[in-house]
Design an enzyme around this catalytic site. Structure first.
Site, mmCIF file in Angstrom:
data_model
loop_
_atom_site.group_PDB
_atom_site.id
_atom_site.type_symbol
_atom_site.label_atom_id
_atom_site.label_comp_id
_atom_site.label_asym_id
_atom_site.label_seq_id
_atom_site.Cartn_x
_atom_site.Cartn_y
_atom_site.Cartn_z
ATOM 1 N N PHE A 204 105.009 34.753 102.380
ATOM 2 C CA PHE A 204 106.086 35.375 103.153
ATOM 3 C C PHE A 204 106.159 36.877 102.951
ATOM 4 O O PHE A 204 106.707 37.595 103.790
ATOM 5 C CB PHE A 204 107.442 34.715 102.874
ATOM 6 C CG PHE A 204 107.789 34.541 101.423
ATOM 7 C CD1 PHE A 204 108.286 35.591 100.672
ATOM 8 C CD2 PHE A 204 107.637 33.300 100.811
ATOM 9 C CE1 PHE A 204 108.623 35.417 99.335
ATOM 10 C CE2 PHE A 204 107.980 33.106 99.482
ATOM 11 C CZ PHE A 204 108.466 34.169 98.741
ATOM 12 N N GLY B 69 104.860 39.559 105.679
ATOM 13 C CA GLY B 69 105.651 40.063 106.793
ATOM 14 C C GLY B 69 107.086 40.395 106.440
ATOM 15 O O GLY B 69 107.835 40.862 107.294
ATOM 16 N N HIS B 70 107.492 40.198 105.194
ATOM 17 C CA HIS B 70 108.907 40.417 104.811
ATOM 18 C C HIS B 70 108.994 41.165 103.496
ATOM 19 O O HIS B 70 109.274 40.570 102.467
ATOM 20 C CB HIS B 70 109.614 39.073 104.675
ATOM 21 C CG HIS B 70 111.118 39.163 104.717
ATOM 22 N ND1 HIS B 70 111.893 39.412 103.614
ATOM 23 C CD2 HIS B 70 111.977 39.031 105.739
ATOM 24 C CE1 HIS B 70 113.164 39.403 103.953
ATOM 25 N NE2 HIS B 70 113.244 39.178 105.232
ATOM 26 N N PHE B 71 108.833 42.319 103.381
ATOM 27 C CA PHE B 71 108.364 43.284 104.361
ATOM 28 C C PHE B 71 107.083 43.876 103.810
ATOM 29 O O PHE B 71 106.993 44.044 102.593
ATOM 30 C CB PHE B 71 109.423 44.367 104.572
ATOM 31 C CG PHE B 71 110.751 43.810 105.041
ATOM 32 C CD1 PHE B 71 110.955 43.518 106.382
ATOM 33 C CD2 PHE B 71 111.781 43.565 104.153
ATOM 34 C CE1 PHE B 71 112.177 43.025 106.827
ATOM 35 C CE2 PHE B 71 113.010 43.059 104.593
ATOM 36 C CZ PHE B 71 113.209 42.792 105.923
ATOM 37 N N VAL C 162 110.620 41.674 99.790
ATOM 38 C CA VAL C 162 111.890 41.040 99.437
ATOM 39 C C VAL C 162 111.800 39.573 99.859
ATOM 40 O O VAL C 162 111.431 39.275 100.995
ATOM 41 C CB VAL C 162 113.083 41.712 100.161
ATOM 42 C CG1 VAL C 162 114.390 40.989 99.853
ATOM 43 C CG2 VAL C 162 113.190 43.177 99.781
#
Length: 145
Positions: A47, A50-52, A57
């Site tokens: 994750f 893309g986050h971020f 986070v």
């Protein structure tokens, strides 16, 4: 903290698998009542791509999912619920107080407060180094697979 259930034992209790199994080990357990699990947050988590990309986070929805999985362990390891699934049926009073980032050790604690038939409710909190990251009330629905 001593391990009560390791990663492989968790997979015998709940049906989640990578990349969506979000707890690494259970360190406290009271059948049908309470569970405390640990998630070592790695910079390699999918994750974080893309986050971020430039400011990693852990998404809040995944923190709440990790809490739900912790609650599922408390509920599904009993003889009456073996082989069943605990569906995430609701969330109330959810608050995020701190960011969770790579390198953090996320401690996930769920206490089951009410069971009525197949529906259960619990209070949940996620902490990092004793600091509250998330708190919420969860609702579970237990059903046959």
């Amino acid at each position: 903290m001593e391990t009560v259930f390791d990663y492989n034992q968790i997979k015998e209790i709940i049906p989640h698998r990578q990349p969506f199994l979000l707890i690494d080990r259970v360190v406290e357990y009271e059948e049908g009542q309470r569970c405390v699990a640990i998630k070592q947050v790695s910079g390699n988590e999918p994750f974080f791509q893309g986050h971020f990309p430039d400011y990693a986070v852990m998404p809040g929805v995944l923190i709440t999912e990790a809490l739900a999985q912790t609650g599922a362990v408390a509920l599904l390891n009993s003889e009456q619920n073996k082989g069943k699934i605990a569906l995430f049926a609701g969330i109330d009073k959810c608050r995020f107080k701190r960011q969770v980032t790579p390198g953090d050790t996320l401690t996930l604690e769920v206490e089951i407060t009410k069971m009525r038939g197949p529906i259960g409710k619990g209070t949940a909190k996620a902490t990092v180094d004793g600091q509250l990251a998330c708190s919420c009330e969860l609702t579970f629905a237990i059903q046959d697979v």
